[in-house]
Enzyme design. Structure first.
Site, PDB file in Angstrom:
ATOM      1  N   SER A  63     -60.964 -10.578 -17.951  1.00  0.00           N
ATOM      2  CA  SER A  63     -61.179  -9.961 -19.262  1.00  0.00           C
ATOM      3  C   SER A  63     -59.904 -10.022 -20.086  1.00  0.00           C
ATOM      4  CB  SER A  63     -61.594  -8.496 -19.111  1.00  0.00           C
ATOM      5  OG  SER A  63     -61.653  -7.837 -20.367  1.00  0.00           O
TER       6      SER A  63
ATOM      7  N   TYR B 232     -60.789  -0.069 -15.444  1.00  0.00           N
ATOM      8  CA  TYR B 232     -61.401  -1.391 -15.612  1.00  0.00           C
ATOM      9  C   TYR B 232     -60.335  -2.435 -15.963  1.00  0.00           C
ATOM     10  CZ  TYR B 232     -64.308  -5.046 -17.769  1.00  0.00           C
ATOM     11  OH  TYR B 232     -64.906  -6.233 -18.117  1.00  0.00           O
TER      12      TYR B 232
END
Length: 282
Positions: free
Chosen positions: A175, A188
């Site tokens: 990400s 995350y």
């Protein structure tokens, strides 16, 4: 694409409830036979980026096993139908990959269904947002790391022999959060940074065995995970903060996976390919 309106869903979210409907490549993708004969495992293949990877890979000639959580069975059935409409074959397997035992069961199912493996797409992920450090529950942090990092480690470990035999490849979903972490995605973002490091290390480890290891780092992409894990006010206008000024579609991310899984990327290993709408990945 028009700006995303405010909306929320119960976790884990469904594709059917998204407004607007995302593009997974069902009709927009044009296959060029780049993955003919490839046997592929896609984790988190029920919706979002995982569905787009499954659909585009099917258009390119791959045969798939995709995993999903039990509560995501409806979306998984839709993905299988989309794969079949693209002329491919997919088997959906309900699995929660947070334990090594669950990963081993999936690996055995893959061997039974496909007879081996050419491409592992480790895509399954968990996220949930909170505004303050103290708001992050311990059980959530453990779940985020187990789903995002531990499962990837165990999958590669258990499938290394299969991938060596096929001279295959691994593609991991990281990400932009690994490079530009947001405070409300504290755990995350940390897992995605860990995956970036893991990909570089695995490329060194598995390269001499003929296995390529790469990652794709998406930016803001329109998937059920967004309204299922963020408050409505943060969903509204999601993606407009990118230099391109809009949210990304799952099929736009899947294009990077197709390239990295194909023979066109035969000398590409240990890299992270950003699909971020212009946000830097370095």
């Amino acid at each position: 694409m028009s700006e995303i309106p405010a909306q929320e869903q119960e976790w884990p979210g469904t594709t059917a409830a998204l407004d607007p409907r995302p593009d997974h490549g069902e009709t927009s993708w044009v296959g060029r036979d780049r993955l003919v004969g490839k046997r592929v495992l896609v984790t988190g293949g029920d919706s979002g980026i995982g569905r787009a990877v499954a659909v585009t890979f099917a258009h390119e000639g791959a045969t798939l096993v995709l995993t999903h959580l039990p509560e995501e069975a409806d979306d998984a059935r839709e993905t299988v139908a989309a794969v079949e409409a693209a002329g491919g074959r997919a088997v959906a397997v309900a699995a929660d990959l947070r334990t090594h035992a669950a990963v081993v069961e999936v690996v055995e199912r893959v061997r039974g269904e496909l007879g081996g493996l050419d491409v592992l797409v480790s895509n399954a992920a968990f996220q949930m947002t909170h505004d303050r450090l103290e708001d992050f529950p311990p059980e959530q942090v453990e779940r985020t790391f187990a789903t995002n990092v531990f499962a990837t480690f165990w999958l590669v470990r258990e499938l290394a022999r299969d991938l060596e035999e096929s001279r295959g490849s691994v593609v991991v979903t990281t990400s932009v959060q690994a490079y530009q972490p947001a405070e409300h995605l504290l755990d995350y973002a940390a897992t995605k940074a860990a995956l970036t490091n893991l990909v570089v290390n695995l490329a060194q480890e598995l390269g001499p065995r003929g296995v390529r290891v790469n990652a794709v780092a998406p930016g803001p992409i329109w998937t059920p995970l967004i309204p299922a894990t963020m408050p409505a006010e943060k969903v509204e206008g999601f993606g407009t903060q990118t230099p391109l000024g809009r949210v990304g579609q799952p099929v736009e991310v899947a294009a990077a996976f197709v390239f990295l899984a194909s023979d066109e990327a035969s000398y590409v290993s240990g890299t992270v390919l950003g699909v971020t709408g212009g946000k830097p990945v370095f």
